[in-house]
Design a protein around this motif. Structure first.
Motif, PDB file in Angstrom:
ATOM      1  N   ARG A   1      38.003  87.067  42.956  1.00  0.00           N
ATOM      2  CA  ARG A   1      36.896  87.112  41.993  1.00  0.00           C
ATOM      3  C   ARG A   1      36.774  85.749  41.338  1.00  0.00           C
ATOM      4  O   ARG A   1      37.768  85.100  41.020  1.00  0.00           O
ATOM      5  CB  ARG A   1      37.201  88.160  40.923  1.00  0.00           C
ATOM      6  CG  ARG A   1      36.213  88.243  39.780  1.00  0.00           C
ATOM      7  CD  ARG A   1      36.673  89.309  38.806  1.00  0.00           C
ATOM      8  NE  ARG A   1      35.930  89.288  37.564  1.00  0.00           N
ATOM      9  CZ  ARG A   1      36.308  88.629  36.473  1.00  0.00           C
ATOM     10  NH1 ARG A   1      37.400  87.911  36.466  1.00  0.00           N
ATOM     11  NH2 ARG A   1      35.585  88.673  35.375  1.00  0.00           N
TER      12      ARG A   1
ATOM     13  N   PRO B   1      32.524  88.726  43.161  1.00  0.00           N
ATOM     14  CA  PRO B   1      33.673  89.345  43.828  1.00  0.00           C
ATOM     15  C   PRO B   1      33.821  88.795  45.240  1.00  0.00           C
ATOM     16  O   PRO B   1      32.826  88.431  45.884  1.00  0.00           O
ATOM     17  CB  PRO B   1      33.320  90.830  43.835  1.00  0.00           C
ATOM     18  CG  PRO B   1      31.877  90.913  43.555  1.00  0.00           C
ATOM     19  CD  PRO B   1      31.408  89.628  42.990  1.00  0.00           C
TER      20      PRO B   1
ATOM     21  N   GLU C   1      29.481  86.875  37.927  1.00  0.00           N
ATOM     22  CA  GLU C   1      30.746  87.310  38.499  1.00  0.00           C
ATOM     23  C   GLU C   1      30.576  87.393  40.008  1.00  0.00           C
ATOM     24  O   GLU C   1      29.588  87.953  40.483  1.00  0.00           O
ATOM     25  CB  GLU C   1      31.073  88.695  37.926  1.00  0.00           C
ATOM     26  CG  GLU C   1      32.451  89.158  38.199  1.00  0.00           C
ATOM     27  CD  GLU C   1      32.715  90.500  37.501  1.00  0.00           C
ATOM     28  OE1 GLU C   1      33.869  90.766  37.230  1.00  0.00           O
ATOM     29  OE2 GLU C   1      31.759  91.239  37.264  1.00  0.00           O
TER      30      GLU C   1
END
Lengths: 412, 550
Positions: free
Chosen positions: B90, B61, B59
């Protein structure tokens, strides 16, 4: 002494108790349907609240749930369907489930899916259903809460007072005057099939982590939502749930006057039957007064009454506490009772209270009698669960009359 | 009397229970949100990942307000663009789902791009107002066969890191429900279903892996991949659908470009340690070179780390940091008051500054002056323990730990003798407990244990410093008469990794018949193959065990 007390003292304690309960119920109906709303939503909410309060008044004062319960139940189910479909059309443009909704866990969680989801959830901490876990009412955790509450209060009464799917079938099975097909003798077999289906969907769900019942067997997808048939598998599933809907929800109930889908196929109903003992309320037959005429056997839509159960004084666990048999029994030998209270076989008094020591005591007894408290609890449950969709349907109908459009959202 | 009391309790319960049920239902619904939240906290479920797109692999951000490209980009003037619609906040890579359970027929790989602001519902009413997303993916770590040019002509006006040439380019936009994936050599092109999740403002891309080229399908299993994630304004008239960015914004063109080669990218996912605007401003109009961008890594241990091209810069920064720390240490050292090296206060300060070698010298001097000084011994034990932590081999680690314990034991003993239950009188972690734990950890059957014991030169029986002597217990780990699975299970458990061998030999012994000679041979063979040291053979006769000393 207040005016109300003076007025009540002129009546019998049971009537006074019923009146007080109706007043409380009416407040509850207003609170959950109309409080805080304005405009058309307020009108719809008030309409639904008034309808529910009227239904409860008839049940509480009349002392017998049917036919008022059936009217409420069928109406709630009928109100649920157009509102739900209109919601889907407004938000998605169509009824079918799209991959995007599944990927975003935006599939409403239905109480029937609890039966297949609860075991993988407990063992693997995984929900085998593409629904949100919390937040809106149709998410998993609120639904789990409702289920646990129903177990602790009304038990399988859920199936005759709350379930918006069962309402459709209950209403349809009540339409014909008499049954054209007698399946009363098949009761034990059908109950076993129901349990077997429950076992199958639970085990298959555990093995595949797929909501098997929802994927292949649920007949109510025809009136709610379904996966887009874009493959052979999709078309097979479509044929399966359309066929089951027509056969078990429409044709067989019309022919037999029994709720065939609920008594044979529904895994949630089977779960409620198995865990129904957690509920303090049950239906009991007074064996002293019972003349074994068999009227209750014929009236029971769930095949829960038969000579054996009458002799025992208690129906089969598949009993949905609808109260249809109360009206069928000419001797008035059937009623609600508390499991902890009187034992089966003894007289089950509906809202009585006469012959007690004092008026106050008789009033209290009448208030606490299961004949009043069970319909209050069950109808509260049904009214609150149906409040969103049913009140909205009332609003939509008003809008349809005024503007010619049933939709209110983006899909209009 | 008692029965009457019970009846009374039941009667009260019978009255209270239905009332509770009746009152409980409306109250429950009033507080159902609160109750559902408590249930959520207690149960902690997750939705089956194959519904939601697979487990989250990586992930990234991205800051809100970063949709300014080189630093000053502005949105096109037409179609009512709203700030944030091109702001990628994101980017997520999910683990490929090899066998989806519901609704999808084949394996897929889901990537997600979330934006600060969602597009208008239904893709209608916004004209061509939509983000366009290009994801370039490198799958082969070697980079062989990849490309460093844009897959869409001049496309985004970018160059890609030569150390990370991409293998597949993925193009999607918020306008159409299907994107496209194409290979670097142009031999493979396939549609990619694209879905908007408006509630979470994310664009979901599902790459179908069924019937995909082997290289693309190789992502199943969570192999490391490198991703260039680029966002621009949608313009169907341009190749790659990236709207142009000029110095001044136009109806369909963005504004704020520094020069003619300014990238058409409003936002991207930049690796850690790099600056988005710096990367997008690295074009060279004089030589005609486009800006060079770097990928982020998904999967693998170094996820989200800088690309090799940036590792030099990162290493440089790390070296600077280390130098600064060293300078600070030297300054602190210079500020120390002049004291004897044997002063235990100096030892502590050197220890705090991390100057291990100098600290050890001070400790040596201190111990020479005051033999058995518990403070100095404790510091030396601590330094040895820290060195053990950094040591490469397991054997070396254990040796240092043992030495550390020797010092620490001596420090505790010396301190206890000196202070009689003072602050150093009782060890916080009793040595015997540590030994037991270590022994359990490195017993033969455990992973790593066999290697450690072999490295110690023998079965490790009692030779490991600080390890408790392990004596063979008669009958354990031995072949036994009969085919009792329970008993055999115990024996196999002792031998750990030799289960298969033991099972085979047990079967052979069973076939041969359990005779003294056969069993002894089998046991001797077993002893030779397992580092268990000398054990006592035995035979079973008449249900009793007879040890054979010969």
């Amino acid at each position: 002494m207040t005016d109300t007390e003076s007025a009540l003292r002129g009546r019998s304690p049971s009537f006074a108790a019923a009146t007080a309960a109706v007043a409380v119920f009416a407040y509850e109906a207003w609170f959950f349907n109309a409080a805080g709303k304005s405009g058309a939503a307020l009108a719809g909410g008030l309409a639904w609240a008034g309808f529910c309060a009227a239904i409860f008044a008839i049940i509480a004062i009349g002392g017998k749930p049917d036919p008022a319960r059936r009217v409420f139940f069928f109406t709630a189910a009928l109100a649920f369907v157009p509102s739900f479909i209109a919601h889907l059309v407004e938000t998605r443009g169509r009824m079918v489930l799209t991959a995007a909704e599944i990927a975003a866990s935006q599939v409403p969680f239905c109480h029937i899916a609890i039966t297949t989801s609860i075991v993988p959830a407990a063992l693997l901490h995984t929900l085998d259903f593409p629904a949100q876990l919390s937040g809106i009412r149709a998410a998993f955790y609120p639904m789990l809460g409702y289920w646990l509450l129903s177990l602790a209060t009304i038990g399988r009464g859920w199936c005759s007072w709350v379930c918006f799917y069962g309402g459709l079938e209950d209403g349809i099975s009540g339409l014909p005057r008499r049954a054209r097909m007698d399946i009363g003798a098949s009761g034990p077999t059908l109950r076993r099939v129901n349990k077997a289906i429950l076992g199958f969907v639970v085990l298959a769900g555990m093995a595949t982590l797929v909501p098997v019942y929802c994927d292949w067997l649920c007949p109510f997808k025809l009136v709610t939502e379904y996966y887009e048939p874009s493959s052979i598998r999709g078309y097979l599933a479509l044929i399966a749930f359309m066929g089951i809907f027509l056969a078990l929800v429409v044709v067989l109930p019309l022919l037999t006057k029994k709720r065939t889908q609920c008594s044979v196929l529904c895994p949630f109903g089977a779960t409620q039957s198995l865990l129904g003992r957690l509920s303090p309320f049950s239906v009991a037959v007074d064996t002293d007064d019972c003349v074994s005429c068999g009227a209750c056997d014929r009236a029971c839509p769930m095949l829960a009454m038969n000579p054996e159960t009458r002799a025992k004084g208690r129906p089969e666990s598949s009993c949905v506490k609808c109260g249809t048999c109360f009206g069928a029994c000419r001797k008035g030998a059937i009623g609600y009772e508390l499991r902890l209270g009187k034992r089966a076989g003894r007289r089950v008094a509906p809202v009585s209270g006469k012959g007690q020591a004092g008026w106050g005591r008789a009033f209290l007894d009448a208030v606490l009698s299961p004949a009043l408290l069970f319909p209050f609890t069950a109808l509260s449950f049904g009214m609150i669960i149906s409040s969103g969709f049913s009140a909205e349907t009332m609003t939509r109908i008003a809008k349809l009359v005024a503007t010619g459009s049933f939709l209110v959202g983006a899909g209009r | 009397m008692k029965a009457q009391g019970t009846r009374s309790v039941i009667a009260t319960a019978a009255r209270v229970l239905p009332l509770c049920a009746a009152i409980g239902v409306p109250f429950f619904f009033v507080y159902s949100t609160w109750i559902a939240a408590r249930l959520e906290k207690a149960l902690r479920l997750e939705v089956e990942p194959s519904f939601t797109g697979g487990r989250l692999l990586a992930e990234f951000p991205n800051p809100i307000g970063g949709d300014t490209g080189q630093g000053g980009y502005t949105y096109p003037l037409g179609q009512g663009w709203e700030k944030g619609e091109l702001n990628l906040v994101r980017y997520a890579v999910r683990a490929p789902v090899p066998r989806p359970v519901w609704g999808f027929s084949g394996a897929y790989w889901q990537l997600e791009a979330s934006f600060a602001k969602a597009m208008p519902t239904g893709l209608a009413g916004g004209g061509f107002r939509a983000p366009v997303l290009h994801v370039y993916i490198q799958i082969r770590e070697s980079g062989a066969g990849g490309s460093t040019e844009s897959a869409f002509g001049e496309g985004e006006l970018l160059r890609f890191d030569p150390d990370h040439p991409w293998d597949y380019a993925l193009s999607a936009d918020g306008w159409s429900p299907a994107g496209e994936i194409r290979s670097a050599d142009g031999s493979y092109r396939a549609p990619v279903p694209t879905m908007w999740d408006f509630a979470r403002r994310r664009l979901i891309l599902r790459i179908r892996l069924e019937n995909a080229p082997r290289l693309l399908a190789s992502v199943i299993g969570g192999a490391s991949t490198w991703h260039y994630v680029l966002v621009g304004a949608y313009d169907p008239a341009r190749e790659g659908h990236f709207a142009a960015v000029r110095r001044g914004a136009g109806l369909h063109d963005g504004g704020g470009a520094k020069d003619d080669l300014s990238p058409r990218v409003f936002d991207l996912i930049a690796p850690k340690g790099t600056s988005k605007s710096a990367e997008l401003s690295s074009e060279d109009p004089a030589s005609g070179n486009y800006a060079l961008v770097s990928p982020v890594m998904a999967g693998g241990p170094a996820a989200a780390g800088p690309s090799p091209a940036l590792r030099g810069r990162a290493a440089e920064a790390a070296a600077k940091e280390a130098a600064a720390a060293e300078a600070a240490r030297s300054r602190a050292l210079a500020a120390l008051p002049p004291r004897s090296p044997a002063d235990s206060g100096v030892i502590g300060e050197l220890f705090e500054l991390g100057l291990e070698d100098r600290c050890l010298e001070a400790i040596k001097a201190d111990i020479a002056a005051r033999p058995g000084d518990p403070v100095a011994l404790a510091y030396r034990g601590a330094i040895l323990a820290q060195r053990a932590d950094r040591a490469a081999g397991l054997g070396e680690k254990m040796r240092l730990v043992a030495e550390a314990y020797r010092d620490l034991d001596a420090a505790v003993a010396g301190s206890a003798a000196a202070a009689r239950g003072g602050p150093h009188g009782r060890p916080l972690l009793p040595r015997k407990r540590v030994e037991r734990r270590a022994e359990r950890r490195f017993r033969p059957g455990r992973p790593g244990g066999r290697r450690f014991r072999r490295r110690r030169g023998h079965g490790g029986r009692g030779e490991g410093p600080g390890l408790r002597e392990r004596l063979p217990r008669p009958g354990r780990g031995r072949l036994r008469e009969g085919r009792s699975h329970g008993r055999r299970g115990v024996a196999m458990g002792d031998l750990g990794g030799d289960r298969r061998t033991l099972r085979r030999r047990q079967a052979r012994a069973d076939r041969q018949g359990i005779r003294d000679g056969g069993l002894r041979r089998a046991n001797a063979e077993l002893d030779a193959s397992t580092d268990r040291g000398t054990m006592v053979p035995y035979r079973v006769e008449g249900g009793r065990r007879h040890e054979d000393k010969g």
